[in-house]
Design a protein around this motif. Structure first.
Motif, PDB file in Angstrom:
ATOM      1  N   GLY A   1       0.785  -1.224   0.000  1.00  0.00           N
ATOM      2  CA  GLY A   1       0.000   0.000   0.000  1.00  0.00           C
ATOM      3  C   GLY A   1       0.815   1.271   0.000  1.00  0.00           C
ATOM      4  N   VAL A   2       2.144   1.167  -0.128  1.00  0.00           N
ATOM      5  CA  VAL A   2       3.015   2.345  -0.073  1.00  0.00           C
ATOM      6  C   VAL A   2       3.697   2.535  -1.432  1.00  0.00           C
ATOM      7  CG1 VAL A   2       4.882   3.511   1.137  1.00  0.00           C
ATOM      8  CG2 VAL A   2       3.445   1.853   2.363  1.00  0.00           C
ATOM      9  N   PRO A   3       3.530   3.690  -2.093  1.00  0.00           N
ATOM     10  CA  PRO A   3       4.214   3.937  -3.364  1.00  0.00           C
ATOM     11  C   PRO A   3       5.733   3.967  -3.173  1.00  0.00           C
ATOM     12  CG  PRO A   3       2.403   5.494  -3.034  1.00  0.00           C
ATOM     13  CD  PRO A   3       2.625   4.801  -1.724  1.00  0.00           C
ATOM     14  N   VAL A   4       6.450   3.416  -4.145  1.00  0.00           N
ATOM     15  CA  VAL A   4       7.895   3.282  -3.977  1.00  0.00           C
ATOM     16  C   VAL A   4       8.618   4.613  -4.029  1.00  0.00           C
ATOM     17  CG1 VAL A   4       7.959   0.897  -4.797  1.00  0.00           C
ATOM     18  CG2 VAL A   4       8.240   2.779  -6.435  1.00  0.00           C
ATOM     19  N   ARG A   5       8.066   5.603  -4.727  1.00  0.00           N
ATOM     20  CA  ARG A   5       8.724   6.916  -4.717  1.00  0.00           C
ATOM     21  C   ARG A   5       8.691   7.514  -3.319  1.00  0.00           C
ATOM     22  NH1 ARG A   5       6.498   8.284 -10.454  1.00  0.00           N
ATOM     23  NH2 ARG A   5       4.601   8.867  -9.344  1.00  0.00           N
ATOM     24  N   ASP A   6       7.604   7.253  -2.591  1.00  0.00           N
ATOM     25  CA  ASP A   6       7.545   7.714  -1.205  1.00  0.00           C
ATOM     26  C   ASP A   6       8.589   7.004  -0.349  1.00  0.00           C
ATOM     27  OD1 ASP A   6       5.425   9.208  -2.066  1.00  0.00           O
ATOM     28  OD2 ASP A   6       3.891   8.108  -0.937  1.00  0.00           O
ATOM     29  N   LEU A   7       8.744   5.709  -0.569  1.00  0.00           N
ATOM     30  CA  LEU A   7       9.741   4.949   0.185  1.00  0.00           C
ATOM     31  C   LEU A   7      11.145   5.465  -0.099  1.00  0.00           C
ATOM     32  CD1 LEU A   7       8.330   1.333  -0.305  1.00  0.00           C
ATOM     33  CD2 LEU A   7       8.407   2.616   1.847  1.00  0.00           C
ATOM     34  N   ALA A   8      11.453   5.684  -1.371  1.00  0.00           N
ATOM     35  CA  ALA A   8      12.793   6.152  -1.733  1.00  0.00           C
ATOM     36  C   ALA A   8      13.057   7.554  -1.190  1.00  0.00           C
ATOM     37  CB  ALA A   8      12.955   6.134  -3.244  1.00  0.00           C
TER      38      ALA A   8
ATOM     39  N   GLY B   1      15.627   6.533   1.293  1.00  0.00           N
ATOM     40  CA  GLY B   1      16.773   6.426   0.407  1.00  0.00           C
ATOM     41  C   GLY B   1      16.849   5.091  -0.301  1.00  0.00           C
ATOM     42  N   THR B   2      17.826   4.982  -1.176  1.00  0.00           N
ATOM     43  CA  THR B   2      18.109   3.725  -1.876  1.00  0.00           C
ATOM     44  C   THR B   2      19.601   3.471  -1.779  1.00  0.00           C
ATOM     45  OG1 THR B   2      18.367   4.885  -4.002  1.00  0.00           O
ATOM     46  CG2 THR B   2      16.178   3.947  -3.493  1.00  0.00           C
ATOM     47  N   PRO B   3      20.029   2.218  -1.860  1.00  0.00           N
ATOM     48  CA  PRO B   3      19.230   0.985  -1.911  1.00  0.00           C
ATOM     49  C   PRO B   3      18.369   0.840  -0.651  1.00  0.00           C
ATOM     50  CG  PRO B   3      21.551   0.537  -2.362  1.00  0.00           C
ATOM     51  CD  PRO B   3      21.472   1.924  -1.820  1.00  0.00           C
ATOM     52  N   LEU B   4      17.302   0.078  -0.773  1.00  0.00           N
ATOM     53  CA  LEU B   4      16.387  -0.095   0.335  1.00  0.00           C
ATOM     54  C   LEU B   4      15.781  -1.488   0.275  1.00  0.00           C
ATOM     55  CD1 LEU B   4      14.867   1.296   2.711  1.00  0.00           C
ATOM     56  CD2 LEU B   4      13.077   1.867   1.052  1.00  0.00           C
ATOM     57  N   TYR B   5      15.915  -2.238   1.369  1.00  0.00           N
ATOM     58  CA  TYR B   5      15.209  -3.500   1.496  1.00  0.00           C
ATOM     59  C   TYR B   5      13.787  -3.208   1.983  1.00  0.00           C
ATOM     60  CZ  TYR B   5      19.856  -5.828   1.837  1.00  0.00           C
ATOM     61  OH  TYR B   5      21.128  -6.300   1.636  1.00  0.00           O
ATOM     62  N   VAL B   6      12.804  -3.698   1.262  1.00  0.00           N
ATOM     63  CA  VAL B   6      11.403  -3.535   1.640  1.00  0.00           C
ATOM     64  C   VAL B   6      10.828  -4.921   1.921  1.00  0.00           C
ATOM     65  CG1 VAL B   6       9.147  -2.628   0.970  1.00  0.00           C
ATOM     66  CG2 VAL B   6      11.236  -1.516   0.138  1.00  0.00           C
ATOM     67  N   LEU B   7      10.206  -5.076   3.075  1.00  0.00           N
ATOM     68  CA  LEU B   7       9.668  -6.368   3.487  1.00  0.00           C
ATOM     69  C   LEU B   7       8.189  -6.204   3.804  1.00  0.00           C
ATOM     70  CD1 LEU B   7      10.829  -9.248   3.945  1.00  0.00           C
ATOM     71  CD2 LEU B   7      10.965  -8.681   6.376  1.00  0.00           C
ATOM     72  N   ASP B   8       7.362  -6.987   3.122  1.00  0.00           N
ATOM     73  CA  ASP B   8       5.919  -6.925   3.288  1.00  0.00           C
ATOM     74  C   ASP B   8       5.509  -7.795   4.476  1.00  0.00           C
ATOM     75  OD1 ASP B   8       3.108  -7.378   3.066  1.00  0.00           O
ATOM     76  OD2 ASP B   8       3.187  -6.869   0.944  1.00  0.00           O
TER      77      ASP B   8
ATOM     78  N   ALA C   1       1.348   1.699   5.458  1.00  0.00           N
ATOM     79  CA  ALA C   1       2.316   2.310   6.374  1.00  0.00           C
ATOM     80  C   ALA C   1       3.675   1.657   6.203  1.00  0.00           C
ATOM     81  CB  ALA C   1       1.842   2.177   7.821  1.00  0.00           C
ATOM     82  N   ALA C   2       4.726   2.420   6.514  1.00  0.00           N
ATOM     83  CA  ALA C   2       6.105   1.917   6.421  1.00  0.00           C
ATOM     84  C   ALA C   2       6.868   2.321   7.670  1.00  0.00           C
ATOM     85  CB  ALA C   2       6.800   2.488   5.180  1.00  0.00           C
ATOM     86  N   ARG C   3       7.744   1.411   8.127  1.00  0.00           N
ATOM     87  CA  ARG C   3       8.567   1.728   9.288  1.00  0.00           C
ATOM     88  C   ARG C   3       9.887   0.964   9.186  1.00  0.00           C
ATOM     89  NH1 ARG C   3       5.441  -2.548  10.860  1.00  0.00           N
ATOM     90  NH2 ARG C   3       6.246  -3.983  12.446  1.00  0.00           N
ATOM     91  N   VAL C   4      10.937   1.545   9.719  1.00  0.00           N
ATOM     92  CA  VAL C   4      12.241   0.894   9.741  1.00  0.00           C
ATOM     93  C   VAL C   4      12.233  -0.213  10.793  1.00  0.00           C
ATOM     94  CG1 VAL C   4      14.689   1.187  10.274  1.00  0.00           C
ATOM     95  CG2 VAL C   4      13.497   2.927   8.940  1.00  0.00           C
ATOM     96  N   ILE C   5      12.655  -1.407  10.391  1.00  0.00           N
ATOM     97  CA  ILE C   5      12.804  -2.489  11.363  1.00  0.00           C
ATOM     98  C   ILE C   5      14.271  -2.860  11.583  1.00  0.00           C
ATOM     99  CG2 ILE C   5      10.490  -3.408  10.973  1.00  0.00           C
ATOM    100  CD1 ILE C   5      11.764  -5.686   9.360  1.00  0.00           C
ATOM    101  N   VAL C   6      15.137  -2.498  10.661  1.00  0.00           N
ATOM    102  CA  VAL C   6      16.590  -2.599  10.876  1.00  0.00           C
ATOM    103  C   VAL C   6      17.192  -1.301  10.345  1.00  0.00           C
ATOM    104  CG1 VAL C   6      18.729  -3.838  10.435  1.00  0.00           C
ATOM    105  CG2 VAL C   6      16.580  -5.113  10.573  1.00  0.00           C
ATOM    106  N   ARG C   7      17.883  -0.571  11.202  1.00  0.00           N
ATOM    107  CA  ARG C   7      18.461   0.687  10.775  1.00  0.00           C
ATOM    108  C   ARG C   7      19.589   0.463   9.781  1.00  0.00           C
ATOM    109  NH1 ARG C   7      17.497   1.830  16.255  1.00  0.00           N
ATOM    110  NH2 ARG C   7      19.596   1.129  16.846  1.00  0.00           N
TER     111      ARG C   7
END
Length: 482
Positions: free
Chosen positions: A44-51, A55-62, A443-449
């Protein structure tokens, strides 16, 4: 279209897609979709918002995907075992990807957890996992690691060497406890996989040969502080089909019957290694079919010997978390390279590489890729996605078709990176490791810094008073490492 002499650089399995923007179901998380303007959406989160945010590179986990695979796997093995009147326990193999949040997700869905180092044990305990539902693997567990495992009341330790038996004997005697253990056995069945991933043949570091297991069992049974509860075998990784598991089960059940004649063993752990799809042509066996086939094979072997079916255990990791992961990159350069008289390949360089995904370099692993920030109607072009490291083998995706107008600044997404990418990551060339972000329900949140260059320099003992004199690039999003 298939490989031919006109396409000398194209693997035989790779065909030109009808749509170079599509998202094959078996490869991507179920939540993967595109907006009306073609932007990829994950959880449910657009990737441009995530980047922009991380930032990138970015691991995204659903998160929803991980939980769904955990529930489905547990139900498949419990149902298969229940048809034969026995119990099944499913351990999440933490080596695939481990963080406290993931431990909480899988344990909430009913899974136990398998760890193989003191560090992994610490993560599981920090997540408040029940120590009695942890299993401890490893071919060289230190005395300190074993002492910690015994002290917290770990559910089982998988014995991997005669030295380990004696170490545990001393530790349990000092602690005044009895520790349940299993013997890791090499069944001699070779998985149909890369040689370094096949872990049940004899010439390798794990476990005992079948012929040696009775003497090992006898020694364990001499020790008051050890209680032998079963056998363990793992035949490899990224396996499709039931045949290898069934053959291994036949050999293990035979050994189980012999050892149970003296004192009954209650558990048979057949490991994991269930494959997933990395490309559109991969066709992994559904977990329900795998569970039914493996458990039925064990039951048939037990019936042939006139012995009861033991409780069963399994250790999937990749098949729980792999498809849930997507890595986002930004394209930096695009370079056409002539590779044959009539062929050109686009080298698409991204801002990560073998430091965040070592599997292509280690195993020749194949991956897929898609433009993530947009779609395109441009003709599909053969590309190789490469990283920024000083290695010619720094390949992220060996061969793929992307729209031919791929350009610097595009976001690129590589799916099926939930397993063994973060786990194997490094800081080669002093490239900081990316953060891991969980997405779910918009929603998105960091789980590993993630790391910064300052984090890396802070470990350098040659810098006086901790003054690094450097900082992360100013364009790094401020939330990336929080």
């Amino acid at each position: 279209m298939s490989a031919s002499s006109d396409r000398p650089a194209v693997p035989a399995w790779l065909t030109v897609p009808t749509d170079a923007n599509d998202l094959p179901d078996a490869v991507w998380p179920a939540s993967a979709d595109r907006t009306g303007d073609g932007e990829l959406v994950l959880g449910g989160v657009p990737v441009r918002d995530l980047a922009a945010r991380f930032g990138t590179p970015l691991y995204v986990l659903d998160e929803t995907e991980v939980r769904a695979h955990a529930r489905r796997t547990l139900a498949a093995f419990r149902d298969a075992a229940g048809r034969h009147g026995v119990q099944a326990r499913v351990y999440y193999a933490g080596k695939a990807f481990l963080s406290t949040e993931v431990v909480r997700w899988v344990t909430a869905e009913g899974l136990a957890v398998d760890v193989c180092t003191g560090g992994e044990l610490a993560v599981a305990l920090a997540a408040a996992a029940d120590p009695g539902r942890l299993g401890f693997h490893g071919n060289n567990k230190s005395v300190a690691e074993l002492e910690r495992a015994v002290a917290v009341g770990i559910g089982s330790i998988v014995i991997d060497s005669r030295d380990e038996i004696e170490r545990l004997a001393e530790i349990t005697e000092r602690a005044g406890v009895t520790q349940p253990v299993l013997i890791r056995v090499n069944s001699g069945v070779h998985a149909e996989t890369h040689e370094f991933l096949a872990t049940a043949h004899e010439d390798q570091k794990f476990g005992f040969a079948l012929d040696d297991a009775p003497a090992v069992a006898a020694r364990i049974r001499e020790i008051p502080g050890l209680r032998l509860v079963g056998l363990h075998c793992h035949i490899g990784s990224q396996i499709f089909g039931v045949a290898g598991f069934a053959e291994s089960a036949a050999r293990l059940v035979d050994l189980h019957a012999r050892l149970s004649a003296d004192e009954e063993l209650s558990v048979l752990n057949l490991g994991g290694g269930f494959g997933i799809a990395y490309t559109r042509v991969d066709d992994p066996t559904p977990i329900e079919a795998l569970a039914a086939g493996i458990v039925d094979a064990v039951a048939a072997e037990c019936a042939a010997r006139g012995i009861p079916v033991p409780d069963l255990a399994f250790e999937p990791g990749r098949s729980i978390v792999g498809q849930a992961g997507v890595t986002l990159y930004e394209v930096g350069t695009v370079k056409p390279v002539r590779i044959a008289d009539r062929a050109t390949r686009l080298y698409v360089s991204v801002d990560g590489g073998m430091s965040d995904n070592a599997r292509p370099a280690l195993y020749g692993a194949q991956y897929s890729a898609r433009l993530a920030s947009r779609t395109s109607v441009a003709d599909a072009a053969l590309v190789r996605v490469v990283g920024k490291h000083c290695e010619s083998g720094d390949i992220v995706v060996d061969a793929e078709y992307l729209p031919g107008d791929v350009r610097p600044g595009d976001l690129l997404a590589v799916p099926a990176t939930g397993a063994y990418c973060f786990s194997l990551s490094s800081t080669y060339n002093y490239v900081p490791r990316p953060p891991v972000v969980a997405v779910s329900d918009g929603a998105a949140r960091v789980i590993v810094r993630g790391e910064t260059v300052d984090d890396l320099l802070a470990r350098d003992a040659g810098i006086p008073d901790g003054r690094t004199g450097a900082s992360a690039p100013s364009e790094t999003p401020k939330e990336r490492h929080t």
